[in-house]
Design an enzyme around this catalytic site. Structure first.
Site, PDB file in Angstrom:
ATOM      1  N   LYS A  64       0.872  -1.183   0.000  1.00 10.05           N
ATOM      2  CA  LYS A  64       0.000   0.000   0.000  1.00 10.05           C
ATOM      3  C   LYS A  64       0.909   1.233   0.000  1.00 10.05           C
ATOM      4  O   LYS A  64       1.969   1.220   0.640  1.00 10.05           O
ATOM      5  CB  LYS A  64      -0.864  -0.065   1.269  1.00 10.05           C
ATOM      6  CG  LYS A  64      -1.946   0.972   1.420  1.00 10.05           C
ATOM      7  CD  LYS A  64      -2.750   0.705   2.704  1.00 10.05           C
ATOM      8  CE  LYS A  64      -3.895   1.649   2.901  1.00 10.05           C
ATOM      9  NZ  LYS A  64      -4.695   1.322   4.115  1.00 10.05           N
ATOM     10  N   SER A 139      -9.600   1.232   3.093  1.00 11.39           N
ATOM     11  CA  SER A 139      -8.773   2.092   2.254  1.00 11.39           C
ATOM     12  C   SER A 139      -7.706   1.342   1.460  1.00 11.39           C
ATOM     13  O   SER A 139      -7.142   1.892   0.523  1.00 11.39           O
ATOM     14  CB  SER A 139      -8.096   3.145   3.113  1.00 11.39           C
ATOM     15  OG  SER A 139      -7.206   2.534   4.036  1.00 11.39           O
ATOM     16  N   SER A 163      -9.653  -1.314   7.071  1.00  9.55           N
ATOM     17  CA  SER A 163      -9.085  -1.083   5.742  1.00  9.55           C
ATOM     18  C   SER A 163      -8.417  -2.281   5.071  1.00  9.55           C
ATOM     19  O   SER A 163      -8.096  -2.209   3.889  1.00  9.55           O
ATOM     20  CB  SER A 163      -8.076   0.060   5.795  1.00  9.55           C
ATOM     21  OG  SER A 163      -8.771   1.273   5.778  1.00  9.55           O
TER      22      SER A 163
HETATM   23  N1  GLN Z   1     -13.091   3.019   6.597  1.00 13.08           N
HETATM   24  C1  GLN Z   1     -12.484   3.339   7.846  1.00 13.08           C
HETATM   25  C2  GLN Z   1     -12.219   4.825   7.916  1.00 13.08           C
HETATM   26  O1  GLN Z   1     -12.562   5.486   7.003  1.00 13.08           O
HETATM   27  C3  GLN Z   1     -11.226   2.548   8.038  1.00 13.08           C
HETATM   28  C4  GLN Z   1     -10.004   3.167   7.503  1.00 13.08           C
HETATM   29  C5  GLN Z   1      -8.753   2.379   7.796  1.00 13.08           C
HETATM   30  O2  GLN Z   1      -8.802   1.294   8.397  1.00 13.08           O
HETATM   31  N2  GLN Z   1      -7.618   2.961   7.429  1.00 13.08           N
HETATM   32  O3  GLN Z   1     -11.691   5.325   8.870  1.00 13.08           O
END
Ligand code: GLN
Length: 456
Positions: A64, A139, A163
């Site tokens: 990532k 994400s 994420s």
């Molecule tokens: N969707 C969650 C958020 O927007 C998780 C994001 C993540 O785990 N980086 O915070």
């Protein structure tokens, strides 16, 4: 299905070239932000000459783009870091390289990992690997898609509130978020330091175990790291499994519930005991998460001021320089979280929001602990729906946040959780089931997941 064993003992240069070609042929998915071709081929040559050896010798992977890596840029999918070349590598990357794995490129994400669809990337969304009109999840959307498309046998992600698990579910791959502190966060762009975890995407549980075992363990550069506790474990017979009833309500997509029920039937057929359990406080976990996480984000993102890193705007005063650099460098969701976080931490509101949320978090930990007195593993869906349409949730941030309702509880409690493929909806979209374990019992959820593979 691409698994790590397919790459071991082959020419590393061939492995890397094939992965690079596959990446270039899949450009329409926009899963990758950059390729680190030169460094990857250099390292492959060293594996082929025998200079580099190890458990992952010659195995290509993708990280990532919030992991600092050498040989290219680390952008966090943001304009503020658009041209940022890291001076060092994340500990996780160093450990994989020490075992001979080769990073071939960087995957797309929601900018600074804020989001659940990869639509918050400053460089455009990643498309779902099964249906290009749908989101990849996020994400870590790009990392899930490169594994689902079999470009590489594993990819790295970060999971702060879902994420890794949510995109794994949306693309039909395995995705693990370990116990908080399992893998060093050193060299990974910080989001919310009390829930940030490092994990991976693979096509089976055994590969996830191997990659986690290589990355895990104490690191002097991250004081929260725990000793390594991976290593192969076989599932103990007669596991006590609790199904979280608040995750199985009528609000959850019927196909998602049906796939979870089928998995539960298979658990029973394999001799495990399955019972319904309740975690009443989960109705407050999104509220806790969207106070605590923005608070930590507002602190962690203060360093991106246009002076120390990346993009610096044209300005005639220092105040204008800070303001414009941040305005041009962050996407709307980053700004929203910085503002919410600054608000809940400000004097007068700290007690009402931040402190309350932290107290409620302790109650959540207590509820989980009480269940783990009786149950070995908790299960439920990963997300209330399969992958949604691109653009479907972008106009209303709260709608997007609701997709996180089943992933944030394990994050706030620091528990290990894995998304494993549980079949498809009637439309052919992948559905993941989530297995949540006790702290430091990551090996148990992996062992159960492994024992259920090929058992469909
Ligand atoms: N969707 C969650 C958020 O927007 C998780 C994001 C993540 O785990 N980086 O915070």
């Amino acid at each position: 299905m691409t698994v790590i064993a397919d790459y071991i003992g082959k020419s590393a240069t061939d492995n890397v070239r094939l992965a690079l070609d596959a990446a270039k042929n899949a450009e329409q998915y926009h899963a990758l932000l950059s390729l680190t071709e030169e460094r990857a081929l250099e390292r492959a040559a060293k594996v082929d000459s025998g200079e580099i050896t190890g458990r992952l010798a010659g195995v290509p992977f993708i990280a990532k783009d919030n992991f600092l890596t050498l040989g290219g840029t680390t952008t966090a999918a943001s304009h503020i870091l658009e041209n940022f070349s890291a001076p060092l590598q994340a500990t996780a990357i160093e450990r994989l390289e020490a075992e001979g794995a080769i990073c071939i490129g960087k995957a797309n994400l929601d900018a600074f990992a804020h989001g659940g669809s990869t639509e918050n990337s400053a460089f455009g969304p990643t498309l779902n690997s099964v249906d290009q009109s749908r989101v990849a999840g996020g994400s870590s959307g790009g990392s899930a898609v490169v594994v689902a498309l079999e470009i590489v046998p594993f990819a790295l992600g970060s999971d702060t509130g879902g994420s890794i698990r949510e995109p794994a579910s949306f693309n039909g791959v395995v995705g693990i978020k370990p116990t908080y502190g399992t893998v060093s966060r050193y060299g990974v762009v910080a989001m919310a330091s009390s829930t940030d975890t490092i994990g991976c995407f693979t096509n089976n549980a055994a590969d996830a175990e191997l990659v986690m075992d290589v990355m895990a363990g104490r690191d002097a550069s991250d004081m929260t790291t725990l000793p390594d506790f991976f290593g192969p474990t076989d599932v103990k017979p007669g596991q006590k499994v609790g199904v979280i009833k608040e995750f199985m309500t009528d609000d959850v997509d019927a196909d998602v519930r049906a796939r979870v029920h089928e998995y539960i039937e298979r658990l029973k057929a394999a001799g495990h005991t399955v019972e319904e359990v309740s975690l009443p406080i989960v109705k407050y976990t999104l509220a806790m998460y969207y106070i605590i996480v923005p608070a930590e984000i507002s602190s962690n993102l203060a360093r991106y001021d246009g002076i120390r890193y990346g993009h610096r705007a044209q300005a005639s005063s220092l105040a204008e320089l800070y303001g414009r650099s941040r305005d041009e460098g962050f996407v709307a969701e980053n700004k929203r979280r910085i503002m919410i976080g600054s608000y809940v931490l400000s004097s007068g509101f700290f007690d009402a929001y931040y402190l309350q949320a932290q107290k409620a978090r302790t109650l959540l930990v207590n509820e989980f602990n009480a269940l783990f007195d009786t149950y070995d593993i908790l299960v439920g869906p990963v997300a209330p729906t399969p992958a949604f349409k691109l653009g479907e949730n972008t106009t209303d941030p709260v709608k997007m946040y609701l997709a996180d309702v089943m992933t944030v509880p394990a994050s706030l409690a620091g528990l290990p959780a894995i998304s494993v493929p549980a079949g498809n909806t009637s439309e052919g979209l992948p559905v993941g089931i989530q297995l949540i374990g006790q702290r430091r019992h990551d090996a148990d959820i992996l062992a159960l997941a492994r024992s259920m593979e090929g058992n469909a």
